[in-house]
Design a protein around this motif. Structure first.
Motif, mmCIF file in Angstrom:
data_model
loop_
_atom_site.group_PDB
_atom_site.id
_atom_site.type_symbol
_atom_site.label_atom_id
_atom_site.label_comp_id
_atom_site.label_asym_id
_atom_site.label_seq_id
_atom_site.Cartn_x
_atom_site.Cartn_y
_atom_site.Cartn_z
ATOM 1 N N HIS A 1 0.846 -1.189 0.000
ATOM 2 C CA HIS A 1 0.000 0.000 0.000
ATOM 3 C C HIS A 1 0.883 1.240 0.000
ATOM 4 N N VAL A 2 0.304 2.340 -0.436
ATOM 5 C CA VAL A 2 1.014 3.611 -0.378
ATOM 6 C C VAL A 2 0.037 4.672 0.133
ATOM 7 N N LEU A 3 0.507 5.506 1.058
ATOM 8 C CA LEU A 3 -0.302 6.578 1.635
ATOM 9 C C LEU A 3 -0.047 7.842 0.829
ATOM 10 N N VAL A 4 -1.126 8.394 0.260
ATOM 11 C CA VAL A 4 -1.008 9.518 -0.669
ATOM 12 C C VAL A 4 -1.896 10.667 -0.210
ATOM 13 N N PRO A 5 -1.356 11.880 -0.098
ATOM 14 C CA PRO A 5 -2.196 13.056 0.180
ATOM 15 C C PRO A 5 -2.715 13.659 -1.123
ATOM 16 N N ALA B 1 -1.118 -2.599 -6.049
ATOM 17 C CA ALA B 1 -1.616 -3.424 -7.160
ATOM 18 C C ALA B 1 -2.538 -2.621 -8.074
ATOM 19 N N ASP B 2 -3.087 -1.516 -7.572
ATOM 20 C CA ASP B 2 -3.973 -0.669 -8.370
ATOM 21 C C ASP B 2 -3.237 0.511 -8.990
ATOM 22 N N ALA B 3 -1.922 0.533 -8.865
ATOM 23 C CA ALA B 3 -1.109 1.621 -9.412
ATOM 24 C C ALA B 3 -0.008 1.025 -10.289
ATOM 25 N N VAL B 4 0.728 1.911 -10.933
ATOM 26 C CA VAL B 4 1.912 1.509 -11.687
ATOM 27 C C VAL B 4 3.138 1.912 -10.882
ATOM 28 N N PRO C 1 20.239 3.130 -1.159
ATOM 29 C CA PRO C 1 19.539 1.950 -1.701
ATOM 30 C C PRO C 1 18.233 1.674 -0.965
ATOM 31 N N TRP C 2 17.213 2.469 -1.256
ATOM 32 C CA TRP C 2 15.970 2.418 -0.504
ATOM 33 C C TRP C 2 14.836 1.732 -1.252
ATOM 34 N N SER C 3 15.126 0.877 -2.216
ATOM 35 C CA SER C 3 14.088 0.113 -2.921
ATOM 36 C C SER C 3 12.946 1.027 -3.367
ATOM 37 N N ALA C 4 13.310 2.151 -3.963
ATOM 38 C CA ALA C 4 12.331 3.184 -4.287
ATOM 39 C C ALA C 4 11.650 2.906 -5.620
ATOM 40 N N GLY C 5 10.575 3.641 -5.850
ATOM 41 C CA GLY C 5 9.859 3.504 -7.110
ATOM 42 C C GLY C 5 9.156 4.793 -7.494
ATOM 43 N N ARG C 6 8.851 4.894 -8.774
ATOM 44 C CA ARG C 6 8.031 5.992 -9.302
ATOM 45 C C ARG C 6 6.582 5.534 -9.270
ATOM 46 N N SER D 1 -6.646 7.066 -12.040
ATOM 47 C CA SER D 1 -7.963 6.755 -11.473
ATOM 48 C C SER D 1 -7.895 5.550 -10.544
ATOM 49 N N ALA D 2 -6.856 5.517 -9.731
ATOM 50 C CA ALA D 2 -6.688 4.412 -8.787
ATOM 51 C C ALA D 2 -7.666 4.569 -7.625
ATOM 52 N N PRO D 3 -8.340 3.496 -7.217
ATOM 53 C CA PRO D 3 -9.263 3.609 -6.078
ATOM 54 C C PRO D 3 -8.502 3.838 -4.781
ATOM 55 N N GLY D 4 -9.004 4.758 -3.974
ATOM 56 C CA GLY D 4 -8.354 5.079 -2.710
ATOM 57 C C GLY D 4 -9.286 4.906 -1.538
ATOM 58 N N GLU D 5 -8.703 4.592 -0.395
ATOM 59 C CA GLU D 5 -9.443 4.437 0.849
ATOM 60 C C GLU D 5 -9.076 5.598 1.762
ATOM 61 N N ARG D 6 -10.065 6.395 2.148
ATOM 62 C CA ARG D 6 -9.804 7.592 2.945
ATOM 63 C C ARG D 6 -9.302 7.205 4.342
#
Length: 353
Positions: free
Chosen positions: A148-152, A164-167, A176-181, A186-191
């Motif tokens: 999961h990722v927490l997004v404002p 899984a709902d994002a790219v 070396p922080w195993s980072a990603g873009r 239109s990814a579904p989000g949970e408030r």
């Protein structure tokens, strides 16, 4: 204020020091490359350290992250605890806590944070009327490990999104922080939480937690430099007998202590339910500015050895510089802190901000 660890916090820190010390060895770190050490992450979760954060609070987490920083251990521990366990525990509904926390405690779920250390969250995308998020975040630490990722969003509301709902595209950072873009279409989000207050709380906690991580990175770098200066001889005398070396090490020690004590204060206030945005900004500034000085000193005090990219002290240098970038540059943090203090003065005087 009393920064003396509780019995539970001290026990957790001792356990973390032992696990990181035993498993985050230079050979294992080299073998992990730029990814996460999965076996180390399993060991931390099996020992119950992520789960313990709910009980020991942000101050306890800072103590644990100091131990991670000392060894530059490659796990998503900081991110998942602050953006996952603490965020859900403090701002989730009863149903969200019951559903999400068990997997976060045992490490089968990992949360990364698409959080700017400064700036407008709206620059990174927005949320539609149907509760779907669109936007891009160029780099998110430990995103490649995350479920999961927490997004404002532009209103500073928090949304928890399944990766899984994002790219997710791999990105290599300075550390070396195993980072990603992160790409959201239109990814579904949970408030999560009720509004900007939750965003401000999580941002302050993140700044404080990563300042604690920086304190450990600096302490580890300085310890390596002191050991080198005590054992390396020049013209028949240890380097540590040179006044210039002593003064450089002393300055690095004072900088490290400043990062540590400001992180402790911000964490203590956060756990006590007191306003801590200013203290978190102060800790972040010290971590960015002083942290940069300390890891440079650690490398310089190794002399020619410090130029070896495979030497363990170089990892501390990379982590220190990455944390400087992640926390926000010093000038930006000072401007935000100044604006916050000015708003407090206007509020105290009954004036508009």
């Amino acid at each position: 204020m009393d920064f003396t660890p509780t019995e539970e916090q001290a026990a957790a820190q001792e356990l973390a020091a032992r696990i990181f010390g035993d498993l985050a060895t230079p050979d294992r770190l080299a073998a992990a490359g730029t990814g996460t050490d999965a076996e180390l992450w399993k060991a931390l979760c099996a020992a119950g350290l992520p789960a313990a954060v709910e009980e020991i609070g942000l101050l306890g987490l800072v103590l644990l992250l100091e131990e991670q920083g000392r060894t530059t251990a490659q796990t998503p521990f900081a991110a998942s605890c602050v953006y996952g366990i603490l965020a859900v525990a403090r701002h989730g509904t009863d149903e969200q806590r019951a559903r999400l926390l068990p997997a976060l405690r045992d490490g089968s779920a990992v949360v990364a944070g698409a959080f700017p250390a400064s700036g407008d969250p709206g620059e990174r995308g927005g949320i539609g009327a149907d509760g779907r998020l669109t936007g891009e975040v160029p780099w998110v630490p430990w995103l490649r490990d995350a479920t999961h990722v927490l997004v404002p969003d532009e209103e500073r509301a928090l949304w928890l999104i399944r990766t899984a709902d994002a790219v997710v595209e791999p990105v290599e950072l300075t550390a070396p922080w195993s980072a990603g873009r992160l790409l959201l279409d239109s990814a579904p989000g949970e408030r999560l939480g009720t509004g900007p207050e939750a965003y401000d709380d999580v941002l302050a906690a993140a700044r404080t937690a990563f300042a604690g991580l920086q304190a450990g990175v600096c302490a580890g770098s300085l310890a390596r430099a002191v050991d080198h200066a005590n054992t390396r001889e020049q013209f028949g005398r240890p380097l540590a007998t040179r006044q210039g070396v002593q003064l450089r090490a002393a300055d690095a020690h004072m900088d490290t202590e400043a990062i540590r004590v400001t992180a402790y204060e911000a964490a203590w206030r956060h756990d006590a339910g007191l306003p801590c945005a200013g203290q978190a900004l102060t800790a972040a500034w010290w971590a960015a500015e002083a942290g940069k000085r300390v890891v440079h000193a650690g490398q310089h005090l190794h002399g020619g050895t410090g130029a070896d990219l495979d030497h363990p002290v170089h990892r501390h240098f990379l982590w220190g510089r990455q944390l400087d970038a992640y926390l926000g540059r010093g000038a930006e943090l000072l401007q935000e802190l100044g604006d916050l203090l000015a708003d407090d003065v206007h509020l105290a005087n009954g004036e508009p901000s």
